[in-house]
Design a protein around this motif. Structure first.
Motif, PDB file in Angstrom:
ATOM      1  N   ASP A   1       0.133  -7.406  -7.023  1.00  0.00           N
ATOM      2  CA  ASP A   1      -1.255  -7.150  -6.632  1.00  0.00           C
ATOM      3  C   ASP A   1      -1.591  -8.171  -5.543  1.00  0.00           C
ATOM      4  O   ASP A   1      -1.425  -9.386  -5.764  1.00  0.00           O
ATOM      5  N   VAL A   2      -2.046  -7.709  -4.394  1.00  0.00           N
ATOM      6  CA  VAL A   2      -2.290  -8.653  -3.286  1.00  0.00           C
ATOM      7  C   VAL A   2      -3.373  -9.675  -3.614  1.00  0.00           C
ATOM      8  O   VAL A   2      -3.488 -10.693  -2.943  1.00  0.00           O
TER       9      VAL A   2
ATOM     10  N   ARG B   1      -2.067  10.646   9.287  1.00  0.00           N
ATOM     11  CA  ARG B   1      -1.449   9.446   8.711  1.00  0.00           C
ATOM     12  C   ARG B   1       0.039   9.413   9.031  1.00  0.00           C
ATOM     13  O   ARG B   1       0.630   8.351   9.221  1.00  0.00           O
TER      14      ARG B   1
ATOM     15  N   GLY C   1      -5.745  -0.426   1.415  1.00  0.00           N
ATOM     16  CA  GLY C   1      -7.066   0.203   1.515  1.00  0.00           C
ATOM     17  C   GLY C   1      -7.644   0.412   0.130  1.00  0.00           C
ATOM     18  O   GLY C   1      -6.984   0.150  -0.871  1.00  0.00           O
TER      19      GLY C   1
ATOM     20  N   GLY D   1       0.825  -1.218   0.000  1.00  0.00           N
ATOM     21  CA  GLY D   1       0.000   0.000   0.000  1.00  0.00           C
ATOM     22  C   GLY D   1       0.853   1.260   0.000  1.00  0.00           C
ATOM     23  O   GLY D   1       0.406   2.325   0.414  1.00  0.00           O
TER      24      GLY D   1
ATOM     25  N   TYR E   1     -17.294  -2.413   3.973  1.00  0.00           N
ATOM     26  CA  TYR E   1     -15.860  -2.154   4.167  1.00  0.00           C
ATOM     27  C   TYR E   1     -15.427  -2.623   5.557  1.00  0.00           C
ATOM     28  O   TYR E   1     -14.410  -3.297   5.703  1.00  0.00           O
TER      29      TYR E   1
ATOM     30  N   ILE F   1     -11.638  -7.449  -0.681  1.00  0.00           N
ATOM     31  CA  ILE F   1     -10.286  -7.063  -1.114  1.00  0.00           C
ATOM     32  C   ILE F   1      -9.297  -7.107   0.057  1.00  0.00           C
ATOM     33  O   ILE F   1      -8.204  -7.664  -0.051  1.00  0.00           O
TER      34      ILE F   1
ATOM     35  N   THR G   1       1.777   3.172  -2.331  1.00  0.00           N
ATOM     36  CA  THR G   1       1.344   4.277  -3.198  1.00  0.00           C
ATOM     37  C   THR G   1       0.200   5.063  -2.549  1.00  0.00           C
ATOM     38  O   THR G   1      -0.232   6.078  -3.075  1.00  0.00           O
ATOM     39  N   GLY G   2      -0.310   4.565  -1.433  1.00  0.00           N
ATOM     40  CA  GLY G   2      -1.437   5.234  -0.760  1.00  0.00           C
ATOM     41  C   GLY G   2      -0.959   6.362   0.148  1.00  0.00           C
ATOM     42  O   GLY G   2       0.240   6.591   0.310  1.00  0.00           O
ATOM     43  N   LYS G   3      -1.931   7.019   0.756  1.00  0.00           N
ATOM     44  CA  LYS G   3      -1.600   8.227   1.538  1.00  0.00           C
ATOM     45  C   LYS G   3      -0.797   7.885   2.800  1.00  0.00           C
ATOM     46  O   LYS G   3       0.120   8.602   3.163  1.00  0.00           O
ATOM     47  N   THR G   4      -1.148   6.805   3.475  1.00  0.00           N
ATOM     48  CA  THR G   4      -0.365   6.411   4.660  1.00  0.00           C
ATOM     49  C   THR G   4       0.913   5.701   4.224  1.00  0.00           C
ATOM     50  O   THR G   4       1.979   5.913   4.807  1.00  0.00           O
ATOM     51  N   GLY G   5       0.789   4.889   3.191  1.00  0.00           N
ATOM     52  CA  GLY G   5       1.943   4.136   2.694  1.00  0.00           C
ATOM     53  C   GLY G   5       3.104   5.047   2.318  1.00  0.00           C
ATOM     54  O   GLY G   5       4.271   4.716   2.556  1.00  0.00           O
TER      55      GLY G   5
ATOM     56  N   PRO H   1      -6.307   3.037  13.701  1.00  0.00           N
ATOM     57  CA  PRO H   1      -6.331   4.490  13.815  1.00  0.00           C
ATOM     58  C   PRO H   1      -7.750   5.025  13.993  1.00  0.00           C
ATOM     59  O   PRO H   1      -8.737   4.414  13.577  1.00  0.00           O
TER      60      PRO H   1
ATOM     61  N   LYS I   1     -11.457   2.350  -2.029  1.00  0.00           N
ATOM     62  CA  LYS I   1     -12.599   3.266  -1.849  1.00  0.00           C
ATOM     63  C   LYS I   1     -13.923   2.669  -2.321  1.00  0.00           C
ATOM     64  O   LYS I   1     -14.863   3.388  -2.623  1.00  0.00           O
TER      65      LYS I   1
ATOM     66  N   ILE J   1      -2.547  -1.962   9.370  1.00  0.00           N
ATOM     67  CA  ILE J   1      -3.562  -0.972   9.750  1.00  0.00           C
ATOM     68  C   ILE J   1      -4.954  -1.535   9.482  1.00  0.00           C
ATOM     69  O   ILE J   1      -5.221  -2.057   8.400  1.00  0.00           O
TER      70      ILE J   1
END
Ligand SMILES: NC(=O)c1ccc[n+]([C@@H]2O[C@H](COP(=O)([O-])OP(=O)(O)OC[C@H]3O[C@@H](n4cnc5c(N)ncnc54)[C@H](OP(=O)(O)O)[C@@H]3O)[C@@H](O)[C@H]2O)c1
Length: 210
Positions: free
Chosen positions: A50-51, A185, A72, A7, A133, A82, A9-13, A156, A74, A105
């Motif tokens: 890809d997981v 994050r 994560g 993850g 989700y 997923i 490429t994500g905001k927390t990652g 979190p 959306k 997380i």
């Protein structure tokens, strides 16, 4: 340490990658689209994967000391697996390669932290928007807790933009029944990195919030 980030490429990652590199760790980021990551650092290796495609995970898990997972997506209003399916594949790959330490997380409000994300989430957001989700996240947690890995689940509060402060609450009593607590994050990433070396929450599911 040799650390695999899922993850990234994500905001927390992205915070995880930046903070790990700053600490001098050797980082591997597994991403569906590695070109999204524009870091120029000799301690960062990018691997396409890809997981949900177990065969694509193999090269990334070799000789890692730990896995940090900030997976994560959306897709809120449809049934989804997923996170649970992806985590099942991550756990299998870790077991296969003898990687024991997983810090992943999820979120406050899941399983035994139910009601800790405040009344608004408990009565409105979770049942009406995040139902599928959160169901998938609950399953994701049980896959981790049922594994033989050295796991820590990090839950979190609601994310807000913000810098790393290193000042936040953590533990099983984090969050609030009525109020929705917040956390950046960057501080979640900070907590995960601390946990990597300090291991205060082995086989536990601490929450984190201001
Ligand atoms: N928003 C909140 O207030 C809040 C509060 C508590 C906890 N959380 C949880 O914290 C976690 C991280 O949140 P975030 O905002 O940083 O997430 P995000 O920005 O949406 O990043 C999710 C990451 O997962 C990756 N990913 C998704 N499907 C994948 C797949 N099949 N294979 C490989 N990678 C995949 C994405 O890759 P791509 O770039 O390829 O899409 C991305 O790197 C999430 O689980 C979220 O639910 C959120």
């Amino acid at each position: 340490m040799k650390i695999l980030i899922i993850g990234g490429t994500g905001k927390t990652g992205r915070h995880l990658i930046k903070q790990c590199l700053k600490k001098g760790h050797q980082v591997t980021a597994l991403a569906r689209k590695p070109d999204k990551l524009k870091y120029d650092d000799q301690n960062l290796q990018l691997i396409k994967g890809d997981v949900l495609k177990p065969e694509s995970l193999e090269p990334a898990f070799k000789q890692q000391d730990a896995v940090l997972c900030a997976l994560g997506h959306k897709r809120f209003f449809v049934k989804t697996n997923i996170l649970s399916e992806g985590t099942k594949n991550i756990v299998r790959a870790m077991e296969h390669h003898g990687v024991r330490r997983l810090i992943c997380i999820t979120a406050l409000g899941i399983n035994d932290s139910k009601y800790r994300l405040g009344l608004y989430y408990t009565l409105f957001t979770i049942p009406l928007i995040l139902y599928f989700y959160f169901k998938d996240k609950a399953h994701q947690e049980s896959i981790i807790t049922d594994s033989n890995l050295d796991w820590t689940i990090v839950r979190p509060a609601q994310f807000i933009p913000g810098r790393k402060t290193g000042r936040y609450k953590h533990g099983s009593k984090t969050g609030h029944f009525i109020l929705t607590k917040l956390i950046s994050r960057a501080d979640v990433a900070h907590f995960m990195l601390q946990e990597l070396t300090q291991e205060r929450y082995l086989h536990q599911k601490p929450g984190i919030s201001y």
